[in-house]
Design an enzyme around this catalytic site. Sequence first.
Site, short mmCIF file in Angstrom:
data_model
loop_
_atom_site.label_atom_id
_atom_site.label_comp_id
_atom_site.label_asym_id
_atom_site.label_seq_id
_atom_site.Cartn_x
_atom_site.Cartn_y
_atom_site.Cartn_z
N PHE A 27 0.84 -1.21 0.00
CA PHE A 27 0.00 0.00 0.00
C PHE A 27 0.87 1.26 0.00
O PHE A 27 2.05 1.21 0.36
CB PHE A 27 -0.92 0.01 1.23
CG PHE A 27 -2.06 -0.96 1.11
CD1 PHE A 27 -3.31 -0.55 0.68
CD2 PHE A 27 -1.88 -2.30 1.42
CE1 PHE A 27 -4.35 -1.46 0.56
CE2 PHE A 27 -2.91 -3.22 1.30
CZ PHE A 27 -4.16 -2.80 0.87
N CYS A 28 0.24 2.37 -0.36
CA CYS A 28 0.90 3.67 -0.44
C CYS A 28 1.59 4.02 0.89
O CYS A 28 0.98 3.84 1.93
CB CYS A 28 -0.15 4.73 -0.76
SG CYS A 28 0.51 6.39 -0.90
N PRO A 29 2.82 4.52 0.89
CA PRO A 29 3.64 4.83 -0.28
C PRO A 29 4.62 3.72 -0.64
O PRO A 29 5.67 4.01 -1.23
CB PRO A 29 4.38 6.09 0.17
CG PRO A 29 4.62 5.85 1.63
CD PRO A 29 3.43 5.05 2.13
N GLY A 30 4.30 2.47 -0.30
CA GLY A 30 5.22 1.36 -0.54
C GLY A 30 5.70 1.24 -1.98
O GLY A 30 6.91 1.20 -2.23
N ASP A 49 -2.22 -1.25 -5.80
CA ASP A 49 -2.73 -0.10 -5.05
C ASP A 49 -3.05 1.04 -6.03
O ASP A 49 -2.15 1.62 -6.63
CB ASP A 49 -1.67 0.34 -4.03
CG ASP A 49 -2.11 1.54 -3.22
OD1 ASP A 49 -3.23 1.51 -2.69
OD2 ASP A 49 -1.36 2.52 -3.16
#
Lengths: 76, 130
Positions: A13-16, A40
């Site tokens: 998920f953000c910011p991954g 995502d």
Amino acid sequence: MAEKKIIDARGSFCPGPLMELIAGIKMVEIGDEIEVLSTDKGSAAEIPQWLKKVGHEHLGSHEEAGVWHVNLKRTK
Amino acid sequence: MELNKISVVVLSDKREQLQMAAMIASVGAVSGNEVLVFLSMNALRYFVKGADEKAPCEGPVGELMEQKNVPPFKILFEQAVTLGDAKIHPCSMAMDVLGIEQGGLEGYIGEPMGLTMFLDECKGGQVWSF
């Protein structure tokens, strides 16, 4: 030009996905292409904005079976 | 590319607050901004070397983040430093109150900073508080 590098950030998920891209972009040469895979949706929108801000080239994005493919070229 | 100064004050020990602070610090830093993080109050204990205490959630989103593959806030803070050259400093007062010695924090955390220096450093930029 080297073979396109794939960054598989599916499931993150953000910011991954963006952070994985930034770590990965340091590993390729200027002119090389990268494809980021992300499940995502927010990251699929965020990555092109980041590319525009920092000056790398966004080559296009598309969605396939719930996976966003964001293609880019390192330009500097 | 326009270079902005972004300062992030992190005080809370709650998962959602820590996560948002880490997201702003990391994305801000890797987008070419000059990022300064100031850790104090109840947030600082998570950054003691080897600390593995889980931050409590404030609400359902925090619980969902636990279940899903959301990057842990400590990893994002570290990436802010390693990938984006952010500077993270502990509050010298909180260090004293908690009895934390020099070298007692994670390796990517800088030297203790007092408020006089922090207020001077963040002058003229965005300041976010969590």
